[in-house]
Design an enzyme around this catalytic site. Structure first.
Site, PDB file in Angstrom:
ATOM      1  N   GLU A  36       0.871  -1.165   0.000  1.00 15.45           N
ATOM      2  CA  GLU A  36       0.000   0.000   0.000  1.00 15.45           C
ATOM      3  C   GLU A  36       0.914   1.223   0.000  1.00 15.45           C
ATOM      4  OE1 GLU A  36      -2.717   0.337   3.331  1.00 15.45           O
ATOM      5  OE2 GLU A  36      -3.418   2.263   2.558  1.00 15.45           O
ATOM      6  N   ARG A 275       5.669 -12.771   9.509  1.00 14.56           N
ATOM      7  CA  ARG A 275       6.290 -11.486   9.174  1.00 14.56           C
ATOM      8  C   ARG A 275       7.622 -11.364   9.905  1.00 14.56           C
ATOM      9  NH1 ARG A 275       2.495  -7.815   9.174  1.00 14.56           N
ATOM     10  NH2 ARG A 275       3.778  -5.983   9.370  1.00 14.56           N
ATOM     11  N   LYS A 285       4.395   0.893   9.629  1.00 16.08           N
ATOM     12  CA  LYS A 285       4.530   2.135   8.870  1.00 16.08           C
ATOM     13  C   LYS A 285       3.951   3.315   9.633  1.00 16.08           C
ATOM     14  CE  LYS A 285       3.212   0.138   4.911  1.00 16.08           C
ATOM     15  NZ  LYS A 285       2.708   0.035   3.529  1.00 16.08           N
TER      16      LYS A 285
HETATM   17  P1  ATP Z   1       1.822  -1.724   8.022  1.00 16.81           P
HETATM   18  O1  ATP Z   1       0.854  -2.640   8.705  1.00 16.81           O
HETATM   19  O2  ATP Z   1       2.955  -1.292   8.865  1.00 16.81           O
HETATM   20  O3  ATP Z   1       1.166  -0.583   7.307  1.00 16.81           O
HETATM   21  P2  ATP Z   1       1.654  -3.481   5.902  1.00 16.81           P
HETATM   22  O4  ATP Z   1       1.961  -4.884   6.113  1.00 16.81           O
HETATM   23  O5  ATP Z   1       0.224  -3.114   5.928  1.00 16.81           O
HETATM   24  O6  ATP Z   1       2.474  -2.607   6.911  1.00 16.81           O
HETATM   25  P3  ATP Z   1       1.759  -3.315   3.100  1.00 16.81           P
HETATM   26  O7  ATP Z   1       2.158  -2.201   2.227  1.00 16.81           O
HETATM   27  O8  ATP Z   1       0.323  -3.682   3.107  1.00 16.81           O
HETATM   28  O9  ATP Z   1       2.248  -2.955   4.557  1.00 16.81           O
HETATM   29  O10 ATP Z   1       2.652  -4.585   2.842  1.00 16.81           O
HETATM   30  C1  ATP Z   1       2.944  -5.068   1.564  1.00 16.81           C
HETATM   31  C2  ATP Z   1       3.351  -6.501   1.672  1.00 16.81           C
HETATM   32  O11 ATP Z   1       4.491  -6.635   2.495  1.00 16.81           O
HETATM   33  C3  ATP Z   1       2.262  -7.362   2.261  1.00 16.81           C
HETATM   34  O12 ATP Z   1       2.131  -8.520   1.459  1.00 16.81           O
HETATM   35  C4  ATP Z   1       2.762  -7.689   3.623  1.00 16.81           C
HETATM   36  O13 ATP Z   1       2.331  -8.962   4.002  1.00 16.81           O
HETATM   37  C5  ATP Z   1       4.273  -7.623   3.473  1.00 16.81           C
HETATM   38  N1  ATP Z   1       4.895  -7.238   4.723  1.00 16.81           N
HETATM   39  C6  ATP Z   1       4.682  -6.112   5.424  1.00 16.81           C
HETATM   40  N2  ATP Z   1       5.391  -6.092   6.567  1.00 16.81           N
HETATM   41  C7  ATP Z   1       6.098  -7.248   6.587  1.00 16.81           C
HETATM   42  C8  ATP Z   1       7.024  -7.841   7.506  1.00 16.81           C
HETATM   43  N3  ATP Z   1       7.365  -7.225   8.636  1.00 16.81           N
HETATM   44  N4  ATP Z   1       7.548  -9.038   7.185  1.00 16.81           N
HETATM   45  C9  ATP Z   1       7.217  -9.641   6.047  1.00 16.81           C
HETATM   46  N5  ATP Z   1       6.348  -9.157   5.149  1.00 16.81           N
HETATM   47  C10 ATP Z   1       5.786  -7.973   5.403  1.00 16.81           C
HETATM   48 MG    MG Z   2      -1.345  -3.651   4.918  1.00 13.76          MG
END
Ligand code: ATP
Ligand code: MG
Length: 578
Positions: A36, A275, A285
């Site tokens: 995102e 994760r 984020k």
């Molecule tokens: P946040 O919750 O901090 O906003 P997010 O996971 O929602 O982070 P996205 O942009 O939706 O962020 O993530 C894109 C991809 O990266 C998703 O498929 C997510 O599963 C993966 N991802 C995000 N954080 C991690 C992590 N700490 N370890 C592994 N994969 C991750």
């Molecule tokens: Mg997300």
């Protein structure tokens, strides 16, 4: 079979092996990375990119870079640009498959209309507050919305008017009609669309209703023909919803498209993995944005941040980040990885690749009283003692030099073998040097200058008479040295788990007040003049450094990427409860 050389296979590779054996997807493997655009990518995202792109390339499949841009309020073009750059920098290739979920909004809208017609969705007039009251608890089922049994025609009319902009934000939603008593809250009539009169960075002002993540995500995967939709574990209990939406669309559809609803749509498999969590940092984020906005760091690419852009600025290479991701592997249970494993990945690489140079970070002037004024010797210095192919260079030696303040003690404690009054030691690649006397600032008592002698017979570092010294220190020639600012970093948070705080305590209280130390007056050997941003060097005895983009021709700025040894682990070991 595939990549027979791989020592062991993770559970996702095993799933794909099985799918290929049973020809589940016609031999295809197609993955995606779906960020995102609401912030910069971090090392956790790198794990997901390495996993998704790694699988696609290992199985000769395809990889999409897809922006999951369903929330206009938090998303920005700046983030889109940085993400594209970071994913490419890490080495993933998406060819022409850079896609935006918002480009599928029309198709998703058609699916929503179809759900209404199938009696599986309704427009609900509850406010968000009312909706959460109606939702029930773990032990009590949800109450039906007063609008749950609205007729199809009324629902279609209201959805069209929602789209046309007739209603204010938050006044209505479109909800799926599933199961208000489900123990899985995600299935208690989840919201599919909300009203949001907001400009979108990609779709501009085309829409004022926006799809929710769960409604949108499966269709994004389906439309792109993704086979394995890999996400993190917290989405495990969203999987029934992912499958439900696609199954409902496929109700009444047929393989050949005969019948009123048309052809079946592709139904990918969602697979969850653990994760990445790292000690001494935070990864959400929202929190990273808070650190940026609150000026706790200097920006998303501050070298202390766990962001890809921060790590790059710190001096990390894409290879080292990929090596780290390979090292930690992929599992189905959450665990916290020690940040030293990330540091070890770059240390291992730079130990082999970075040329070594001499840099004095906290200078103390040395005058060699028996060395002729105005003379310069060009001495041979080896670039990397572990790799002869990296050759050697000349470094100038002259009457006035700098050494580290810490390499002299007026009263050396036991076990201190470096310079002290009357003591002889070796200057790296140069001569034996003996401290004869020193000068003190009478006001402060600070030592300001050493007066030493050198032994010309020891040129190169050994004494022909066989006498030994107990220490070797680095130095630079004062007249030839170039000035630099050197930035030393420590962990952003001073405790391993900064988010483990008591109720009412802010995780930011765990920020490390000493995470940045700026040394404004470092002296470097002259060959480093003009080093371009990103150049990686080992400063002997200090660690691995990288030239910061803040550098100019007039003034070099170096970031310490990582120290030479894993000092932190030693400190923690020493402090650990016995
Ligand atoms: P946040 O919750 O901090 O906003 P997010 O996971 O929602 O982070 P996205 O942009 O939706 O962020 O993530 C894109 C991809 O990266 C998703 O498929 C997510 O599963 C993966 N991802 C995000 N954080 C991690 C992590 N700490 N370890 C592994 N994969 C991750
Ligand atoms: Mg997300």
């Amino acid at each position: 079979m595939h990549d027979a050389a791989a020592p062991s296979r993770n559970f996702i590779q095993e799933i794909i092996d099985h799918d290929l054996e049973t020809n589940r997807w016609g031999g295809r493997v197609h993955t995606r990375f779906p960020p995102e655009p609401n912030g910069y990518l971090h090392i956790g995202h790198a794990k997901s990119i390495c996993l998704n792109y790694g699988l696609a390339s290992q199985f000769k499949g395809l990889f999409n870079l897809r922006f999951d841009d369903t929330n206009p309020e938090k998303e920005e073009e700046e983030y889109v640009k940085s993400i594209i750059y970071d994913v490419g920098w890490l080495g993933a290739k998406w060819d022409d498959r850079l896609v935006f979920a918002s480009d599928y909004f029309e198709k998703m809208y058609e699916f929503a209309v179809e759900l209404i017609k199938k009696g599986k969705a309704y427009v609900c007039d509850l406010t968000p507050e009312q909706m959460s009251q109606y939702r029930g608890t773990a032990t009590r089922p949800g109450r039906p919305s007063p609008n749950r049994d609205r007729g199809v025609d009324e629902n279609l009319d209201l959805l069209a008017r929602m789209r046309a902009g007739e209603f204010p934000d938050g006044s209505r939603t479109l909800r799926a009609k599933i199961d208000l008593a489900s123990p899985n809250f995600n299935l208690r009539d989840p919201v599919m669309y909300r009203i949001l009169h907001a400009e979108h960075h990609h779709a501009r002002d085309k829409w004022c209703i926006y799809p929710m993540y769960d409604w949108a995500h499966g269709f994004e995967d389906s439309i792109e023909g993704i086979t394995h939709s890999i996400c993190t574990l917290e989405f495990e209990n969203h999987r029934p919803l992912y499958d439900w939406f696609i199954n409902v669309v496929n109700e009444g559809r047929t393989a050949d498209g005969s019948g009123p609803w048309g052809k079946k749509i592709h139904h990918p498999q969602q697979i969850e993995f653990a994760r990445l969590e790292l000690t001494h940092t935070v990864m959400s984020k929202r929190k990273l944005l808070e650190l940026v906005k609150g000026n706790h760091v200097k920006g998303w690419d501050d070298p202390r941040m766990p962001t890809i852009s921060g790590l790059r600025r710190r001096g990390y290479t894409p290879e080292s980040i990929r090596a780290f991701c390979a090292d930690i592997g992929v599992a189905k249970f959450n665990s916290v990885i020690e940040i030293v494993r990330l540091e070890n990945a770059i240390r291992d690489e730079l130990n082999k690749t970075a040329p070594r140079r001499m840099a004095v970070l906290r200078p103390l002037k040395v005058v060699i009283t028996n060395y002729p004024e105005g003379q310069t010797d060009q001495l041979d210095a080896v670039n990397n003692p572990e790799d002869a192919s990296m050759g050697s260079r000349k470094v100038p030696f002259s009457r006035e030099l700098y050494i580290e303040r810490d390499d002299f003690r007026e009263e050396p404690p036991k076990g201190y073998h470096r310079l002290a009054p009357g003591r002889e030691i070796r200057f790296r690649w140069a001569f034996f040097i003996k401290c004869e006397s020193f000068v003190k600032d009478p006001a402060t008592g600070e030592v300001t200058e050493l007066h030493c002698t050198y032994d010309p017979a020891t040129r190169g570092g050994d004494a022909p008479d066989g006498r030994k010294v107990k220490a070797t220190i680095h130095w630079v020639s004062a007249a030839h040295a170039i000035d630099a600012e050197v930035r030393l970093y420590d962990h952003l948070f001073s405790v391993p788990r900064p988010e483990d705080v008591a109720d009412g305590v802010d995780y930011k209280t765990n920020l490390n007040a000493n995470s940045l130390e700026v040394l404004p007056a470092a002296k470097l050997e002259p060959g480093l003049a003009g080093s371009s941003a990103g150049t990686r060097i080992q400063f002997e005895r200090h660690g691995y450094f990288s030239v910061d983009p803040d550098s100019s021709a007039q003034r070099l700025v170096f970031n310490r990427t990582v120290s030479l040894r894993d000092t932190w682990a030693k400190v923690e070991k020493a402090n650990a409860p016995k």
